[in-house]
Design an enzyme around this catalytic site. Structure first.
Site, PDB file in Angstrom:
ATOM      1  CG  HIS A  12       0.726   6.279  -0.933  1.00  0.00           C
ATOM      2  ND1 HIS A  12      -0.508   6.629  -1.431  1.00  0.00           N
ATOM      3  CD2 HIS A  12       0.501   5.810   0.328  1.00  0.00           C
ATOM      4  CE1 HIS A  12      -1.436   6.387  -0.517  1.00  0.00           C
ATOM      5  NE2 HIS A  12      -0.855   5.886   0.549  1.00  0.00           N
ATOM      6  CG  HIS A  17      -1.581   1.276   1.542  1.00  0.00           C
ATOM      7  ND1 HIS A  17      -2.923   1.487   1.306  1.00  0.00           N
ATOM      8  CD2 HIS A  17      -1.106   2.433   2.073  1.00  0.00           C
ATOM      9  CE1 HIS A  17      -3.238   2.719   1.675  1.00  0.00           C
ATOM     10  NE2 HIS A  17      -2.150   3.323   2.141  1.00  0.00           N
ATOM     11  CD  GLU A  18       2.096   3.661   3.698  1.00  0.00           C
ATOM     12  OE1 GLU A  18       2.502   4.727   3.184  1.00  0.00           O
ATOM     13  OE2 GLU A  18       1.031   3.579   4.334  1.00  0.00           O
ATOM     14  CD  GLU A  52      -3.950   6.860   2.543  1.00  0.00           C
ATOM     15  OE1 GLU A  52      -3.733   5.649   2.698  1.00  0.00           O
ATOM     16  OE2 GLU A  52      -3.035   7.698   2.541  1.00  0.00           O
TER      17      GLU A  52
END
Length: 302
Positions: A148, A144-145, A218
């Protein structure tokens, strides 16, 4: 050589929102600087140097300042073999360069990414997160990070937040500098009195724009990570576990983490009544879990 795209699923909705946000933020920036130049005509060189210098500093150093403020310390593969191993697997899956890897000593279970791009990216996990998650859950969070970074929304958020910082500074300087004490019947005095008001309006608008983008990015990162790893249930489990653990963290620790909520995997709230819930940088847990359930169903289709 030009970098090829990573294997993270592209999100055209995110791209559209980033472009729109940057355009509107840029427009607000031009308006704010234009007002300053019109009112303080004799000080235009100082205004241009100040705003330009602050923008450069915000763009080049904000990620380092944020990482330092959150206690991130870079670690080697020898110091954190499991964390580096997870990052290596994600990089192989996504076909993207390996970011710098860091650990923050905090019992708040969380993770974040900073950096202007892939070459300067840093991905950090807290000791509280590493202690609580299973390997597949940790992989989902870190994927997930890293999404970004791949989608470049970290850089966009860094630039977008600059206007809010500038408007906030101008408002404080205007109020503390006694601008409001100018003679009300003087046209110049009236114009100067408007500076704090215009700056406050610009700050509020830029804040709302970045919050709207932050909530969408997000959801985009959740979806991209679930599709890349092929295990949306692991990410859903991590989300549920981390969100549930927040209630057991000391209030003092949560208050220290709250200013950096926009960076974190899950926001930290010092109380259930926190105003941050109304203007949150993240979608609700229910929204994130619902989306992951849809991704799971999508992947299960023959």
């Amino acid at each position: 050589m030009t970098r090829t795209r990573s294997r993270y699923a592209p999100d055209h909705g995110l791209t559209t929102r980033m472009v729109t946000t940057m355009f509107l933020i840029g427009l607000l920036y031009v308006i704010l600087v234009g007002v300053l130049l019109a009112v303080l005509r004799g000080a235009w060189p100082i205004i241009l140097i100040f705003t330009g210098g602050l923008f450069i500093a915000q763009f080049w150093f904000s990620d380092r300042i944020a990482a330092f403020s959150m206690g991130a310390r870079e670690v080697t593969p020898e110091e954190a073999p499991e964390l580096h191993g997870t990052i290596d697997r994600i990089c192989a899956l996504a076909d993207m360069p390996k970011p710098r890897v860091a650990i923050a000593r905090s019992d708040v279970p969380n993770a974040f990414a900073t950096g202007r791009g892939e070459k300067t990216a840093l991905v950090c996990a807290t000791t509280g997160l590493l202690r609580r998650l299973e390997p597949e859950e940790l992989e989902g969070v870190l994927a997930h990070e890293m999404s970004h970074v791949a989608h470049r929304d970290v850089a966009v958020m860094t630039i977008a937040s600059f206007l809010g910082v500038l408007a906030g500074i101008v408002t404080r300087v205007a109020l503390w500098g006694g601008f409001s004490r100018s003679r009300s019947n003087d046209p110049v005095g009236i114009a100067i009195m408007l500076i704090p008001l215009i700056s406050a309006v610009v700050y509020c608008l830029s804040f709302l724009l970045t919050r709207l983008l932050s909530r969408y990015r997000e959801l985009s990162a959740d979806r991209a990570a679930a599709l890349l790893t092929g295990r949306p249930s692991a990410l859903a489990s991590a989300l549920t576990k981390v969100s549930g653990q927040m209630a057991r963290i000391p209030t003092e620790d949560l208050r220290k983490a709250e200013p950096y909520n926009a960076f974190y995997f899950v926001p930290a709230f010092s109380s259930k009544e926190s105003l941050s819930r109304l203007l949150s940088s993240h979608p609700t847990l229910e929204q994130r879990l619902d989306q992951l359930a849809r991704v799971s169903a999508e992947l299960a289709r023959p």
